[in-house]
Design a protein around this motif. Sequence first.
Motif, PDB file in Angstrom:
ATOM      1  N   MET A  56       0.821  -1.179   0.000  1.00 18.26           N
ATOM      2  CA  MET A  56       0.000   0.000   0.000  1.00 18.26           C
ATOM      3  C   MET A  56       0.862   1.237   0.000  1.00 18.26           C
ATOM      4  N   SER A  57       0.254   2.334  -0.370  1.00 16.42           N
ATOM      5  CA  SER A  57       1.013   3.578  -0.436  1.00 16.42           C
ATOM      6  C   SER A  57       0.980   4.305   0.900  1.00 16.42           C
ATOM      7  N   GLN A  58       1.870   5.252   1.016  1.00 14.84           N
ATOM      8  CA  GLN A  58       1.940   6.057   2.225  1.00 14.84           C
ATOM      9  C   GLN A  58       0.753   7.014   2.290  1.00 14.84           C
ATOM     10  N   PRO A  59       0.207   7.311   3.496  1.00 17.22           N
ATOM     11  CA  PRO A  59      -0.870   8.300   3.592  1.00 17.22           C
ATOM     12  C   PRO A  59      -0.326   9.690   3.263  1.00 17.22           C
ATOM     13  N   VAL A  60      -1.208  10.527   2.721  1.00 15.58           N
ATOM     14  CA  VAL A  60      -0.807  11.874   2.341  1.00 15.58           C
ATOM     15  C   VAL A  60      -0.413  12.663   3.579  1.00 15.58           C
ATOM     16  N   THR A  61      -1.215  12.557   4.615  1.00 16.68           N
ATOM     17  CA  THR A  61      -0.921  13.273   5.854  1.00 16.68           C
ATOM     18  C   THR A  61      -1.407  12.452   7.042  1.00 16.68           C
ATOM     19  N   THR A  62      -0.764  12.677   8.142  1.00 18.54           N
ATOM     20  CA  THR A  62      -1.210  12.042   9.385  1.00 18.54           C
ATOM     21  C   THR A  62      -1.655  13.087  10.381  1.00 18.54           C
ATOM     22  N   ASN A  63      -1.643  14.342   9.957  1.00 20.08           N
ATOM     23  CA  ASN A  63      -2.056  15.435  10.837  1.00 20.08           C
ATOM     24  C   ASN A  63      -3.578  15.415  10.961  1.00 20.08           C
ATOM     25  N   PRO A  64      -4.132  15.236  12.178  1.00 21.00           N
ATOM     26  CA  PRO A  64      -5.588  15.137  12.328  1.00 21.00           C
ATOM     27  C   PRO A  64      -6.318  16.435  11.993  1.00 21.00           C
ATOM     28  N   LEU A  65      -5.689  17.581  12.178  1.00 23.41           N
ATOM     29  CA  LEU A  65      -6.359  18.844  11.856  1.00 23.41           C
ATOM     30  C   LEU A  65      -6.575  18.988  10.352  1.00 23.41           C
ATOM     31  N   ILE A  66      -5.609  18.599   9.559  1.00 26.65           N
ATOM     32  CA  ILE A  66      -5.757  18.688   8.111  1.00 26.65           C
ATOM     33  C   ILE A  66      -6.820  17.701   7.633  1.00 26.65           C
ATOM     34  N   ILE A  67      -6.828  16.515   8.193  1.00 34.99           N
ATOM     35  CA  ILE A  67      -7.847  15.526   7.837  1.00 34.99           C
ATOM     36  C   ILE A  67      -9.229  16.056   8.198  1.00 34.99           C
ATOM     37  N   MET A  68      -9.360  16.686   9.367  1.00 35.80           N
ATOM     38  CA  MET A  68     -10.643  17.258   9.776  1.00 35.80           C
ATOM     39  C   MET A  68     -11.077  18.359   8.808  1.00 35.80           C
ATOM     40  N   LEU A  69     -10.173  19.245   8.436  1.00 32.46           N
ATOM     41  CA  LEU A  69     -10.509  20.332   7.517  1.00 32.46           C
ATOM     42  C   LEU A  69     -10.928  19.791   6.152  1.00 32.46           C
ATOM     43  N   ILE A  70     -10.251  18.777   5.668  1.00 31.91           N
ATOM     44  CA  ILE A  70     -10.614  18.179   4.383  1.00 31.91           C
ATOM     45  C   ILE A  70     -12.003  17.558   4.468  1.00 31.91           C
ATOM     46  N   ASN A  71     -12.271  16.824   5.540  1.00 31.48           N
ATOM     47  CA  ASN A  71     -13.574  16.181   5.698  1.00 31.48           C
ATOM     48  C   ASN A  71     -14.697  17.208   5.837  1.00 31.48           C
ATOM     49  N   MET A  72     -14.457  18.260   6.621  1.00 34.07           N
ATOM     50  CA  MET A  72     -15.487  19.290   6.786  1.00 34.07           C
ATOM     51  C   MET A  72     -15.735  20.028   5.472  1.00 34.07           C
ATOM     52  N   THR A  73     -14.692  20.272   4.701  1.00 33.92           N
ATOM     53  CA  THR A  73     -14.849  20.926   3.410  1.00 33.92           C
ATOM     54  C   THR A  73     -15.692  20.069   2.476  1.00 33.92           C
ATOM     55  N   VAL A  74     -15.436  18.795   2.436  1.00 28.52           N
ATOM     56  CA  VAL A  74     -16.219  17.894   1.585  1.00 28.52           C
ATOM     57  C   VAL A  74     -17.674  17.877   2.026  1.00 28.52           C
ATOM     58  N   VAL A  75     -17.919  17.816   3.313  1.00 25.48           N
ATOM     59  CA  VAL A  75     -19.302  17.781   3.821  1.00 25.48           C
ATOM     60  C   VAL A  75     -20.034  19.062   3.456  1.00 25.48           C
ATOM     61  N   PHE A  76     -19.417  20.218   3.655  1.00 26.51           N
ATOM     62  CA  PHE A  76     -20.099  21.470   3.357  1.00 26.51           C
ATOM     63  C   PHE A  76     -20.301  21.667   1.861  1.00 26.51           C
ATOM     64  N   ILE A  77     -19.377  21.201   1.035  1.00 27.51           N
ATOM     65  CA  ILE A  77     -19.578  21.275  -0.413  1.00 27.51           C
ATOM     66  C   ILE A  77     -20.766  20.424  -0.827  1.00 27.51           C
ATOM     67  N   VAL A  78     -20.899  19.254  -0.245  1.00 28.13           N
ATOM     68  CA  VAL A  78     -22.048  18.393  -0.553  1.00 28.13           C
ATOM     69  C   VAL A  78     -23.346  19.041  -0.073  1.00 28.13           C
ATOM     70  N   LEU A  79     -23.339  19.633   1.113  1.00 26.86           N
ATOM     71  CA  LEU A  79     -24.548  20.279   1.613  1.00 26.86           C
ATOM     72  C   LEU A  79     -24.971  21.463   0.749  1.00 26.86           C
ATOM     73  N   VAL A  80     -24.020  22.279   0.337  1.00 24.91           N
ATOM     74  CA  VAL A  80     -24.344  23.422  -0.508  1.00 24.91           C
ATOM     75  C   VAL A  80     -24.849  22.957  -1.864  1.00 24.91           C
ATOM     76  N   SER A  81     -24.245  21.922  -2.414  1.00 19.35           N
ATOM     77  CA  SER A  81     -24.711  21.420  -3.712  1.00 19.35           C
ATOM     78  C   SER A  81     -26.116  20.822  -3.589  1.00 19.35           C
ATOM     79  N   LEU A  82     -26.425  20.147  -2.492  1.00 22.56           N
ATOM     80  CA  LEU A  82     -27.785  19.644  -2.287  1.00 22.56           C
ATOM     81  C   LEU A  82     -28.783  20.785  -2.154  1.00 22.56           C
ATOM     82  N   SER A  83     -28.393  21.837  -1.465  1.00 21.92           N
ATOM     83  CA  SER A  83     -29.266  22.998  -1.331  1.00 21.92           C
ATOM     84  C   SER A  83     -29.546  23.629  -2.690  1.00 21.92           C
ATOM     85  N   LEU A  84     -28.514  23.779  -3.512  1.00 26.54           N
ATOM     86  CA  LEU A  84     -28.708  24.335  -4.848  1.00 26.54           C
ATOM     87  C   LEU A  84     -29.573  23.427  -5.710  1.00 26.54           C
TER      88      LEU A  84
END
Length: 112
Positions: free
Chosen positions: A1-29
Amino acid sequence: MSQPVTTNPLIIMLINMTVVFIVLVSLSLLIRLIHAFDPTRKKEAPAPVAAPAVTPVVAAAPVRASEPEGLSPEVVAAITAAVTLAGFSAGAIRTIRPLARDGWKNSGRALR
């Protein structure tokens, strides 16, 4: 398997929250777009340009309200209008009297 891009939990949280909010905004539209082009929505008839007809105000039956209970004529008129708008006749009102409720007072005392 390949190495993970990052192991920093804050960056993972920001990426996940960004994906969730993009999905929510697209559903609203998408919901707004469907609402704008809804083929099952009833078409609104254009309002007539003529002056609206004024409905005559029917005098209500006299309502007995006693002043010591604290009911002013304005309150009686408001209650009569609400009952009339609910579909009942003004003559259906026999008396208007406030109920003696002290439930909040007693519930506060019961907690102690």
